[in-house]
Motif scaffolding. Structure first.
Motif, PDB file in Angstrom:
ATOM      1  N   UNK A 126       0.802  -1.227   0.000  1.00 50.89           N
ATOM      2  CA  UNK A 126       0.000   0.000   0.000  1.00 50.89           C
ATOM      3  C   UNK A 126       0.835   1.278   0.000  1.00 50.89           C
ATOM      4  N   UNK A 127       2.106   1.162   0.365  1.00 51.80           N
ATOM      5  CA  UNK A 127       2.922   2.376   0.515  1.00 51.80           C
ATOM      6  C   UNK A 127       4.145   2.460  -0.384  1.00 51.80           C
ATOM      7  N   UNK A 128       4.419   1.386  -1.116  1.00 51.45           N
ATOM      8  CA  UNK A 128       5.606   1.383  -1.979  1.00 51.45           C
ATOM      9  C   UNK A 128       5.279   0.736  -3.332  1.00 51.45           C
ATOM     10  N   UNK A 129       6.165   0.954  -4.288  1.00 56.11           N
ATOM     11  CA  UNK A 129       5.936   0.463  -5.652  1.00 56.11           C
ATOM     12  C   UNK A 129       6.306  -1.005  -5.799  1.00 56.11           C
ATOM     13  N   UNK A 137      21.894  -1.066  -0.369  1.00 54.54           N
ATOM     14  CA  UNK A 137      22.883  -0.125   0.187  1.00 54.54           C
ATOM     15  C   UNK A 137      22.473   1.333  -0.044  1.00 54.54           C
ATOM     16  N   UNK A 138      22.063   1.635  -1.262  1.00 55.08           N
ATOM     17  CA  UNK A 138      21.749   3.021  -1.609  1.00 55.08           C
ATOM     18  C   UNK A 138      20.345   3.459  -1.164  1.00 55.08           C
ATOM     19  N   UNK A 139      19.513   2.478  -0.829  1.00 59.44           N
ATOM     20  CA  UNK A 139      18.145   2.803  -0.400  1.00 59.44           C
ATOM     21  C   UNK A 139      17.855   2.229   0.986  1.00 59.44           C
ATOM     22  N   UNK A 140      18.887   2.230   1.817  1.00 56.86           N
ATOM     23  CA  UNK A 140      18.710   1.669   3.160  1.00 56.86           C
ATOM     24  C   UNK A 140      17.678   2.461   3.965  1.00 56.86           C
ATOM     25  N   UNK A 141      17.561   3.745   3.707  1.00 62.34           N
ATOM     26  CA  UNK A 141      16.547   4.547   4.404  1.00 62.34           C
ATOM     27  C   UNK A 141      15.141   4.044   4.088  1.00 62.34           C
ATOM     28  N   UNK A 142      14.916   3.604   2.844  1.00 61.96           N
ATOM     29  CA  UNK A 142      13.623   3.023   2.470  1.00 61.96           C
ATOM     30  C   UNK A 142      13.388   1.732   3.242  1.00 61.96           C
ATOM     31  N   UNK A 143      14.429   0.911   3.321  1.00 55.37           N
ATOM     32  CA  UNK A 143      14.339  -0.340   4.077  1.00 55.37           C
ATOM     33  C   UNK A 143      13.969  -0.057   5.538  1.00 55.37           C
ATOM     34  N   UNK A 144      14.633   0.935   6.147  1.00 52.37           N
ATOM     35  CA  UNK A 144      14.370   1.275   7.552  1.00 52.37           C
ATOM     36  C   UNK A 144      12.940   1.783   7.727  1.00 52.37           C
ATOM     37  N   UNK A 145      12.462   2.568   6.754  1.00 54.00           N
ATOM     38  CA  UNK A 145      11.087   3.071   6.821  1.00 54.00           C
ATOM     39  C   UNK A 145      10.088   1.931   6.703  1.00 54.00           C
ATOM     40  N   UNK A 146      10.419   0.943   5.885  1.00 57.36           N
ATOM     41  CA  UNK A 146       9.542  -0.228   5.750  1.00 57.36           C
ATOM     42  C   UNK A 146       9.450  -0.992   7.063  1.00 57.36           C
TER      43      UNK A 146
END
Length: 372
Positions: free
Chosen positions: A111-114, A257-266
């Motif tokens: 619901x929140x990511x592609x 590695x480059x989208x670790x902030x997305x991982x943390x938000x998930x």
């Protein structure tokens, strides 16, 4: 016919009595229509979980799979494998309430990511067991698959295959095959291990102190931090990926590695996802597809309640007997008509309590007709 086929398969596996099967037959339509899927899909799930050893829990597990099928817009097969792999890897022991939270988490990410539940669900059977072995939580695994698929837009199968390869390297596994006949070499393991000690020293020391293998995503966190702060350059990252021998595609490791902030938000999203899937059910039930399947279930049940299944099977047995006895269908029909006239069909029917009894008596009648 399809319903009867699924019911027969279930009885073969479970050894259920006729009474138990009748009860299942009555509840199957309600369970399937509750989630807007075909009754045959629900029964297929019951059979799958029964074969997997769930027996008494198979109907509850099948209902969860049916909900997954609706909310995730996936096939019954993908839904079944998603739940089976999650249960086996993370040892929920068939706890449907706990397994329902896995669907909640995947739904929240969709619901929140592609990305989609389908991608995460199809990836789970590939990587779940290895992730659990590496001390990863189910939240970490869902966020890992969610990040890779959202960034790369590739299939869940490809994402999970890459995630599995990365995990096996980080935990130092040189025996488990990445694919047919291919494993990590000792040199490749040592190469990444040196990198992790350089850029993820805290995670490596913490694992060493406890005597446990390092959590792969904690190791990746160190690499991500080093890259974000410029300590690990793009050229150095490219060299690390090159040293892995091409067995791990660069875009998946880059995605983490480059989208670790997305991982943390998930991770934050899945931690607060309780009830997410249930909210979707009412919305999904308004779709044409769901309504059509509910209508089809209602019609199929009406036919099943109207036509005696045993009578229908007896009729088929009798028709088979006729064709075998008289050589071909045309001859059988001709003789059938003659017997009806000769024996005054109406009076014969009146002497039987049910049409099923008539059908059951036909072989005796035709034996007499053929012999006489």
């Amino acid at each position: 016919k399809q319903v009867d086929t699924e019911m027969t398969a279930i009885q073969k596996v479970t050894g259920n009595t006729a009474t138990e099967m009748e009860k299942l037959g009555n509840t199957a339509y309600e369970a399937a229509s509750k989630y807007g899927v075909a009754v045959t899909d629900y029964l297929e799930s019951v059979g799958t979980f029964a074969k997997a050893g769930y027996k008494d829990m198979s109907e509850d597990m099948a209902e969860l799979a049916t909900k997954t099928q609706l909310v995730g817009d996936v096939t019954s097969s993908i839904a079944n494998q998603f739940i089976l792999s999650a249960d086996a890897a993370f040892k929920f022991e068939g706890n449907v309430t706990a397994l329902n939270t896995v669907l909640d988490k995947a739904n929240e990410i969709e619901n929140n990511y592609a990305t989609s539940i389908q991608k995460m669900a199809e990836g789970f059977p590939i990587v779940a067991n290895v992730a659990s072995m590496a001390n990863m939580s189910i939240d970490q695994l869902i966020a890992m698959l969610g990040t890779i698929t959202a960034v790369t837009q590739e299939s869940g199968t490809k994402a999970a295959t890459a995630a599995r390869a990365l995990i096996l390297n980080i935990i130092g596994d040189t025996e488990t095959e990445l694919e047919d006949g291919i494993t990590w070499t000792k040199e490749e393991i040592e190469s990444l291990n040196q990198v992790l000690w350089t850029y993820s020293e805290d995670a490596m020391k913490a694992a060493q102190a406890t005597g446990r293998i390092v959590n792969p995503m904690e190791a990746v966190a160190g690499l991500a931090k080093a890259y974000k702060e410029g300590v690990l350059t793009q050229a150095e990252l490219a060299q690390i990926e090159s040293d892995l021998g091409g067995k791990l595609r660069t875009n998946q490791l880059d995605a983490l590695i480059k989208n670790y902030d997305m991982y943390a938000a998930m991770l934050d999203k899945v931690a607060n996802s309780a009830g997410s899937a249930d909210k979707e059910v009412d919305v999904m039930l308004t779709s044409w597809d769901a309504k059509a399947k509910i209508l089809n279930n209602t019609w199929t049940k009406f036919i099943a309640d109207t036509v005696d299944t045993k009578w229908a099977k007896d009729f088929l047995d009798t028709l088979t007997w006729l064709i075998e006895g008289f050589g071909n269908l045309g001859t059988a029909v001709t003789i059938f008509g003659g017997v009806l006239v000769a024996f005054k069909w109406n009076s014969i029917v009146g002497s039987f309590k049910t049409l099923g009894s008539v059908i059951g008596a036909l072989p005796m009648l035709f034996s007499s007709a053929k012999g006489g």
